[in-house]
Design a protein around this motif. Structure first.
Motif, mmCIF file in Angstrom:
data_model
loop_
_atom_site.group_PDB
_atom_site.id
_atom_site.type_symbol
_atom_site.label_atom_id
_atom_site.label_comp_id
_atom_site.label_asym_id
_atom_site.label_seq_id
_atom_site.Cartn_x
_atom_site.Cartn_y
_atom_site.Cartn_z
ATOM 1 N N VAL A 26 0.845 -1.202 0.000
ATOM 2 C CA VAL A 26 0.000 0.000 0.000
ATOM 3 C C VAL A 26 0.877 1.247 0.000
ATOM 4 N N ASN A 27 1.935 1.246 0.812
ATOM 5 C CA ASN A 27 2.844 2.391 0.832
ATOM 6 C C ASN A 27 3.535 2.568 -0.521
ATOM 7 N N ALA A 28 3.910 1.465 -1.156
ATOM 8 C CA ALA A 28 4.534 1.537 -2.480
ATOM 9 C C ALA A 28 3.535 2.055 -3.517
ATOM 10 N N LEU A 29 2.289 1.650 -3.390
ATOM 11 C CA LEU A 29 1.243 2.142 -4.290
ATOM 12 C C LEU A 29 1.098 3.651 -4.163
ATOM 13 N N LEU A 30 1.115 4.125 -2.932
ATOM 14 C CA LEU A 30 1.002 5.567 -2.703
ATOM 15 C C LEU A 30 2.205 6.311 -3.279
ATOM 16 N N THR A 31 3.402 5.836 -2.979
ATOM 17 C CA THR A 31 4.601 6.542 -3.445
ATOM 18 C C THR A 31 4.748 6.469 -4.961
ATOM 19 N N SER A 32 4.300 5.375 -5.571
ATOM 20 C CA SER A 32 4.392 5.274 -7.032
ATOM 21 C C SER A 32 3.445 6.251 -7.726
ATOM 22 N N ASN A 33 2.446 6.720 -6.998
ATOM 23 C CA ASN A 33 1.526 7.719 -7.546
ATOM 24 C C ASN A 33 1.880 9.128 -7.089
ATOM 25 N N GLY A 34 3.082 9.301 -6.579
ATOM 26 C CA GLY A 34 3.569 10.634 -6.244
ATOM 27 C C GLY A 34 3.287 11.087 -4.828
ATOM 28 N N ALA A 35 2.888 10.183 -3.965
ATOM 29 C CA ALA A 35 2.587 10.561 -2.582
ATOM 30 C C ALA A 35 3.860 10.602 -1.745
ATOM 31 N N THR A 36 3.821 11.446 -0.736
ATOM 32 C CA THR A 36 4.876 11.498 0.268
ATOM 33 C C THR A 36 4.266 11.009 1.575
ATOM 34 N N ILE A 37 4.761 9.899 2.081
ATOM 35 C CA ILE A 37 4.187 9.302 3.289
ATOM 36 C C ILE A 37 4.804 9.958 4.514
ATOM 37 N N ALA A 38 3.936 10.486 5.378
ATOM 38 C CA ALA A 38 4.402 11.124 6.608
ATOM 39 C C ALA A 38 4.605 10.086 7.708
ATOM 40 N N LYS A 39 3.607 9.217 7.905
ATOM 41 C CA LYS A 39 3.752 8.169 8.918
ATOM 42 C C LYS A 39 2.734 7.063 8.685
ATOM 43 N N THR A 40 3.074 5.887 9.182
ATOM 44 C CA THR A 40 2.187 4.728 9.124
ATOM 45 C C THR A 40 2.087 4.154 10.524
ATOM 46 N N GLU A 41 0.861 4.041 11.008
ATOM 47 C CA GLU A 41 0.621 3.489 12.341
ATOM 48 C C GLU A 41 -0.142 2.181 12.208
ATOM 49 N N LYS A 42 0.385 1.142 12.831
ATOM 50 C CA LYS A 42 -0.308 -0.146 12.855
ATOM 51 C C LYS A 42 -1.040 -0.243 14.184
ATOM 52 N N TRP A 43 -2.355 -0.211 14.120
ATOM 53 C CA TRP A 43 -3.159 -0.225 15.337
ATOM 54 C C TRP A 43 -3.375 -1.633 15.874
ATOM 55 N N GLY A 44 -3.098 -2.615 15.070
ATOM 56 C CA GLY A 44 -3.253 -3.993 15.520
ATOM 57 C C GLY A 44 -4.636 -4.548 15.227
#
Length: 94
Positions: A26-44
């Motif tokens: 999902v993060n790669a999908l976002l970055t491949s479309n030009g997104a800059t990821i600030a943070k990813t939180e895994k809530w469990g």
């Protein structure tokens, strides 16, 4: 570029290694479309408010990112295809 949040629920039958891989996809999908990821939180794994596909729990992930709004539709269309993602929602931040 605007700030967005995406919350998605991963199927609980996916093993931990598979979850990590899916989060990376999902993060790669976002970055491949030009997104800059600030943070990813895994809530469990958490209990769902109502069953989805006869599942009573799911693994929650929250990602904050910046992307051009025109590219968001492509990201959402690819998320719809992912079988391991049970639900997702994208929200624009102020």
């Amino acid at each position: 570029m605007r700030k967005y949040e995406i919350m998605y629920i991963i199927n609980p039958t996916v093993l931990e290694e598979g979850r990590e891989e899916l989060v990376n996809q999902v993060n790669a999908l976002l970055t491949s479309n030009g997104a800059t990821i600030a943070k990813t939180e895994k809530w469990g794994e958490r209990k769902l408010a109502y069953p989805i596909d006869k599942k009573k729990s799911g693994f929650y992930v929250l990602t904050t990112f910046e992307i051009d709004g025109t590219k968001l539709a492509e990201v959402e269309s690819k998320l719809n295809i992912m079988e391991s993602v049970m639900r997702y929602i994208v929200v624009k931040q102020d």
